[in-house]
Design a protein around this motif. Structure first.
Motif, mmCIF file in Angstrom:
data_model
loop_
_atom_site.group_PDB
_atom_site.id
_atom_site.type_symbol
_atom_site.label_atom_id
_atom_site.label_comp_id
_atom_site.label_asym_id
_atom_site.label_seq_id
_atom_site.Cartn_x
_atom_site.Cartn_y
_atom_site.Cartn_z
ATOM 1 N N GLU A 140 0.913 -0.881 -0.471
ATOM 2 C CA GLU A 140 0.099 0.031 -0.201
ATOM 3 C C GLU A 140 1.152 1.877 0.117
ATOM 4 O O GLU A 140 2.312 1.439 0.620
ATOM 5 N N THR A 141 0.070 1.903 -0.856
ATOM 6 C CA THR A 141 1.273 3.473 -0.836
ATOM 7 C C THR A 141 -0.055 4.339 0.558
ATOM 8 O O THR A 141 -0.795 4.083 1.283
ATOM 9 N N ALA A 142 0.693 5.745 0.619
ATOM 10 C CA ALA A 142 0.387 6.379 1.064
ATOM 11 C C ALA A 142 -1.089 6.848 0.782
ATOM 12 O O ALA A 142 -1.973 7.092 1.640
ATOM 13 N N LEU A 143 -1.741 6.701 -0.087
ATOM 14 C CA LEU A 143 -2.565 7.491 -0.774
ATOM 15 C C LEU A 143 -3.719 5.812 -0.087
ATOM 16 O O LEU A 143 -4.875 6.421 0.278
ATOM 17 N N HIS A 144 -3.212 5.149 -0.208
ATOM 18 C CA HIS A 144 -4.219 3.556 -0.056
ATOM 19 C C HIS A 144 -4.582 3.481 1.668
ATOM 20 O O HIS A 144 -5.664 3.710 1.913
ATOM 21 N N LEU A 145 -3.287 4.786 2.767
ATOM 22 C CA LEU A 145 -3.846 4.532 3.570
ATOM 23 C C LEU A 145 -5.226 5.882 4.231
ATOM 24 O O LEU A 145 -5.939 5.735 4.596
ATOM 25 N N CYS A 146 -4.155 6.939 3.610
ATOM 26 C CA CYS A 146 -5.384 7.767 3.367
ATOM 27 C C CYS A 146 -7.497 7.492 2.882
ATOM 28 O O CYS A 146 -7.716 7.985 4.343
ATOM 29 N N VAL A 147 -6.509 6.790 1.657
ATOM 30 C CA VAL A 147 -8.202 6.577 1.760
ATOM 31 C C VAL A 147 -9.072 4.993 2.651
ATOM 32 O O VAL A 147 -10.669 5.212 3.427
ATOM 33 N N GLY A 148 -8.736 4.206 2.995
ATOM 34 C CA GLY A 148 -8.879 3.554 4.040
ATOM 35 C C GLY A 148 -9.337 4.181 4.934
ATOM 36 O O GLY A 148 -9.794 3.428 6.423
ATOM 37 N N CYS A 149 -8.276 5.071 5.784
ATOM 38 C CA CYS A 149 -8.912 5.605 6.851
ATOM 39 C C CYS A 149 -9.899 6.978 7.369
ATOM 40 O O CYS A 149 -10.399 7.787 7.701
ATOM 41 N N LYS A 186 -15.971 1.149 1.000
ATOM 42 C CA LYS A 186 -15.961 2.015 2.298
ATOM 43 C C LYS A 186 -16.867 3.006 1.779
ATOM 44 O O LYS A 186 -17.514 3.216 2.828
ATOM 45 N N LYS A 187 -18.252 3.151 0.708
ATOM 46 C CA LYS A 187 -18.845 4.366 0.115
ATOM 47 C C LYS A 187 -18.774 5.504 0.568
ATOM 48 O O LYS A 187 -19.081 6.185 1.002
ATOM 49 N N GLN A 188 -17.512 6.065 0.673
ATOM 50 C CA GLN A 188 -17.041 7.189 0.872
ATOM 51 C C GLN A 188 -16.996 8.149 -0.677
ATOM 52 O O GLN A 188 -16.409 8.715 -1.999
ATOM 53 N N THR A 189 -18.414 8.753 -0.421
ATOM 54 C CA THR A 189 -18.940 9.620 -1.561
ATOM 55 C C THR A 189 -17.743 10.543 -2.003
ATOM 56 O O THR A 189 -17.696 10.674 -3.176
ATOM 57 N N GLU A 190 -17.478 11.444 -1.180
ATOM 58 C CA GLU A 190 -16.715 12.682 -1.592
ATOM 59 C C GLU A 190 -15.270 12.222 -1.873
ATOM 60 O O GLU A 190 -14.709 12.955 -2.463
ATOM 61 N N ILE A 191 -14.528 11.024 -1.296
ATOM 62 C CA ILE A 191 -13.330 11.062 -1.944
ATOM 63 C C ILE A 191 -13.738 10.677 -3.104
ATOM 64 O O ILE A 191 -12.998 9.884 -3.908
ATOM 65 N N THR A 192 -14.444 9.261 -3.756
ATOM 66 C CA THR A 192 -14.920 8.786 -4.942
ATOM 67 C C THR A 192 -15.080 9.542 -5.422
ATOM 68 O O THR A 192 -14.432 9.685 -6.942
ATOM 69 N N LYS A 193 -15.732 10.870 -5.474
ATOM 70 C CA LYS A 193 -15.821 12.115 -6.401
ATOM 71 C C LYS A 193 -14.464 13.218 -6.581
ATOM 72 O O LYS A 193 -13.741 13.214 -7.571
ATOM 73 N N PHE A 194 -13.424 13.591 -5.865
ATOM 74 C CA PHE A 194 -12.173 13.637 -5.374
ATOM 75 C C PHE A 194 -11.580 12.838 -6.974
ATOM 76 O O PHE A 194 -10.842 13.426 -7.531
ATOM 77 N N LEU A 195 -11.114 11.558 -6.447
ATOM 78 C CA LEU A 195 -10.434 11.443 -7.401
ATOM 79 C C LEU A 195 -10.952 10.750 -8.468
ATOM 80 O O LEU A 195 -10.399 10.458 -9.572
ATOM 81 N N LEU A 196 -12.590 10.393 -8.777
ATOM 82 C CA LEU A 196 -12.560 10.650 -10.248
ATOM 83 C C LEU A 196 -12.459 11.531 -11.093
ATOM 84 O O LEU A 196 -12.120 12.200 -12.408
ATOM 85 N N PHE A 197 -12.722 13.089 -10.401
ATOM 86 C CA PHE A 197 -12.459 14.162 -11.221
ATOM 87 C C PHE A 197 -11.459 15.129 -10.946
ATOM 88 O O PHE A 197 -11.468 16.490 -11.366
ATOM 89 N N LYS A 198 -11.046 15.198 -9.711
ATOM 90 C CA LYS A 198 -9.671 15.615 -9.963
ATOM 91 C C LYS A 198 -8.197 15.201 -9.872
ATOM 92 O O LYS A 198 -7.049 15.432 -9.842
ATOM 93 N N THR A 199 -8.521 14.320 -9.910
ATOM 94 C CA THR A 199 -6.856 12.812 -10.952
ATOM 95 C C THR A 199 -7.068 12.008 -11.716
ATOM 96 O O THR A 199 -8.555 12.309 -12.631
ATOM 97 N N GLY A 200 -6.225 11.172 -12.296
ATOM 98 C CA GLY A 200 -6.193 10.562 -13.135
ATOM 99 C C GLY A 200 -6.241 9.325 -13.167
ATOM 100 O O GLY A 200 -5.856 8.658 -13.409
ATOM 101 N N VAL A 201 -7.081 8.912 -11.918
ATOM 102 C CA VAL A 201 -7.424 7.511 -11.920
ATOM 103 C C VAL A 201 -7.975 6.718 -12.636
ATOM 104 O O VAL A 201 -8.429 7.396 -13.687
ATOM 105 N N ASN A 202 -7.631 5.469 -13.411
ATOM 106 C CA ASN A 202 -8.165 5.088 -13.991
ATOM 107 C C ASN A 202 -9.067 4.181 -13.557
ATOM 108 O O ASN A 202 -9.499 2.962 -12.732
ATOM 109 N N VAL A 203 -11.075 4.148 -14.212
ATOM 110 C CA VAL A 203 -11.886 4.493 -13.569
ATOM 111 C C VAL A 203 -12.449 2.923 -13.874
ATOM 112 O O VAL A 203 -13.431 2.485 -12.893
#
Length: 473
Positions: A140-149, A186-203
Motif C-alpha cells: 500500500e502507498t500512503a494514498l491507500h492509507l488515506c482512503v482506507g481511513c 467503503k462508500k466514501q462519497t466525497e473521496i470517490t468524487k475527488f478521485l474521479l474528477f480531480k485525479t488521473g485515476v483509471n476508473v
C-alpha cells in the motif's frame, strides 16, 4: 535511561538537560547504548517538547535514527502525534529517517496519512517525493492509507505532491485494489468524487478478482449512498469488468478507421454501428436496467419500512388499560383491551380500510425486493416495466393510507373538515393527473421500443452514425 534524564525529557526541561550534560558529558551516549525501550528523544517527540528536541539533536544527532521497542523512530512518534515543528527538526537532522519502516512496515508518512496529520504530511512530502512512493508490507502507498481511513485532506496533499504522475494514483496493493476500489468499497462519497474528477485515476482498472470499482459497488450491500456514488462513476465512464473485456476484444479485432454497419435478423440496420476504433470508454454508458434495478431496490425498501411502521403504530395509538365492565360490574358499551388499537375500537370501518391499503403497500414493496434479489432471469425491459407498475401500486396505496390517517387525526370541527376535504380533492386530482401522464409516457416508450425492435422505425443512433458516414465519404 537515567531517571533524571527521563524526568527532564517528560517535562521538556532544557535547563535540566544542560545541567545533566554538564555533570556527565556521556549521559546521552549512555542512553543510546542502554537497553531501554525509548530514548529521551522518543519521549520528548511524543510529548511535543520542541525546545528539548532541538537541544537533544544539537548535542547528539544520532538520536534521530534510534528505534524503540516497536521499531519506531522519534519521527514516527512525532508524526503520529501531529507535531509538525518537531517533525521538521527531525528531518533536518537526518533526512534518511523518512524511509525507515517501523515494526508494522510503515514509514512516518504512512503513520501520518493513517492519522490524518495534514501538516506533518506536508513537511514529509516537502523533503522529497521518494518518501511518498514507499510501500507497506501489503504493497500500500500512503494514498491507500488515506482512503482506507477516510482522510480526504491528507489525500489532497499527496495528490498535489504527485502532480501529473498517474502511475502513483493508480498503484495497486497486494489485492490489486487501487484507491478508487477502496473508496467505493467503503462508500466514501466525497473521496470517490475527488478521485474521479480531480485525479488521473483509471476508473475501469481491474483488481486481483477482475472487478472494477463499479463491480465492487454493485456487489456490496446496498444503501442510500450507492445511487450518488454510481452516478459519479458512470459520469466518469465507469463500466463493469464484462463490458471492459468486450471493449478490449473489439479494439483488437477491428481495423483502424474502419466503419462497420451490420444487419441483424433481417432488419434494415442494426443499432450497433462502429464509427471509429477509439475505445468506447469515452462514451457515457447507458445501463438503463442497472440504474432502474438500483432505484427500485432503494425505493421499495423505504416504502416497506414506512408501511411496516404504520402497521405497528396505527393512528390514535393503543389502549393503555383494560375496560370490560363498569364500576358496578356491568358490561360496558365499548369494551377494549390493553395493547389493542384505539382506531379499531372507535372507527372499525376506517381502520379496516387503513389496514387493507397499508398491507397492499407493504406486500407489493416486499414483492419487488424479493424479485430483485431472487436471482431469476428477470433483467429484460418488460419485466422491469412490470416491477415499475407494482411500484405504482405500492406508492398509490401508501398515499391512500396517508389520507385515511389524516382524516382520522383531524377533529370534527366544520372548518377543519372543509379544509381537509379541499386538500384531499386537490391532492387526489394532482396525483391522478401525474399517474396518467406517467402511464401514457411509458406506453409511448414501450410502443417505440417495439417498433424499433421489429424494424418499423430506425434507431436514432443509427441514423446519426449513417449521416456522419455519408458526410465524411
Amino acid at each position: 535511561m537515567d531517571k533524571k534524564l527521563l524526568d527532564a525529557a517528560m517535562a521538556g526541561d532544557t535547563a535540566a538537560l544542560k545541567d545533566l550534560i554538564a555533570e556527565d558529558p556521556l549521559v546521552l551516549d549512555r542512553a543510546l547504548v542502554s537497553c531501554v525501550s525509548e530514548t529521551p528523544l522518543h519521549v520528548a517527540s511524543m510529548l511535543g517538547h520542541l525546545g528539548f528536541v532541538t537541544e537533544l539533536l544539537s548535542r547528539n544527532p544520532e538520536l534521530a535514527s534510534e528505534l524503540d521497542s516497536h521499531g519506531s523512530t522519534p519521527l514516527h512518534v512525532a508524526a503520529a502525534k501531529g507535531h509538525a515543528e518537531i517533525v521538521k527538526e527531525l528531518v533536518l537532522a537526518d533526512p534518511g529517517v523518512c524511509a525507515v519502516r517501523n515494526g508494522d512496515g510503515r514509514t512516518a508518512l504512512h503513520v501520518a496519512a493513517a492519522k490524518g496529520r495534514v501538516k506533518v504530511m506536508r513537511e514529509l512530502v516537502r523533503v522529497g517525493n521518494e518518501s511518498t512512493r514507499a510501500l507497506t508490507d501489503r504493497g500500500e502507498t500512503a494514498l491507500h492509507l488515506c482512503v482506507g481511513c477516510n482522510r480526504l485532506e491528507g489525500l489532497k496533499v499527496l495528490v498535489e505532491a504527485a502532480g501529473s504522475d498517474d502511475d502513483f494514483v493508480n498503484w495497486k496493493d497486494c489485492d490489486g485494489n487501487t484507491v478508487l476500489h477502496i473508496a467505493v468499497a467503503k462508500k466514501q462519497t466525497e473521496i470517490t468524487k475527488f478521485l474521479l474528477f480531480k485525479t488521473g485515476v483509471n476508473v475501469n482498472a481491474l483488481n486481483a478478482n477482475s472487478a472494477t470499482a463499479l463491480d465492487i459497488l454493485m456487489q456490496s450491500p446496498r444503501d442510500l449512498r450507492d445511487m450518488e456514488i454510481e452516478d459519479s462513476l458512470r459520469g466518469a465512464g465507469a463500466q463493469s469488468a464484462k463490458d471492459v473485456r468486450n471493449i478490449a476484444q473489439d479494439w483488437v479485432r477491428a481495423p483502424t478507421k474502419e466503419r462497420q454497419i451490420s444487419r441483424h435478423r433481417g432488419s434494415a440496420l442494426s443499432s450497433r454501428v462502429s464509427v471509429s476504433m477509439k475505445p468506447a470508454g469515452n462514451k457515457k454508458p447507458t445501463d438503463w436496467l442497472g440504474r432502474k434495478r438500483s432505484s427500485l431496490m432503494v425505493v421499495a425498501s423505504l416504502l416497506a419500512t414506512v408501511a411496516f411502521q404504520a402497521a405497528i403504530t396505527p393512528p390514535g395509538g393503543f389502549w393503555q388499560d383494560d375496560l370490560q365492565v363498569d364500576e358496578n360490574g356491568n358490561p360496558v358499551a365499548s369494551p377494549h383491551t390493553v395493547g389493542t388499537s384505539v382506531m379499531a375500537t372507535k372507527q372499525g370501518k376506517e381502520y379496516g380500510l387503513f389496514m387493507i391499503f397499508n398491507t397492499i403497500s407493504f406486500l407489493t414493496s416486499l414483492s419487488i425486493i424479493l424479485l430483485l434479489v431472487s436471482g431469476l432471469p428477470i433483467k429484460r425491459r418488460r419485466w422491469m416495466w412490470i416491477q415499475m407498475v407494482i411500484m405504482w401500486v405500492a406508492v398509490t396505496t401508501l398515499v391512500i393510507t396517508y389520507f385515511i390517517t389524516l382524516r382520522h387525526m383531524s377533529p370534527n370541527d366544520e372548518n377543519v373538515q372543509i379544509m381537509l376535504r379541499k386538500v384531499t380533492e386537490i391532492s387526489v386530482l394532482t396525483w391522478l393527473t401525474l399517474m396518467v401522464v406517467v402511464f401514457f409516457g411509458n406506453v409511448i416508450r414501450m410502443n417505440l421500443w417495439i417498433l424499433r425492435k421489429y424494424g418499423y422505425i430506425k434507431s436514432k443512433e443509427v441514423d446519426d452514425e449513417l449521416e456522419e458516414v455519408r458526410t465524411e465519404d
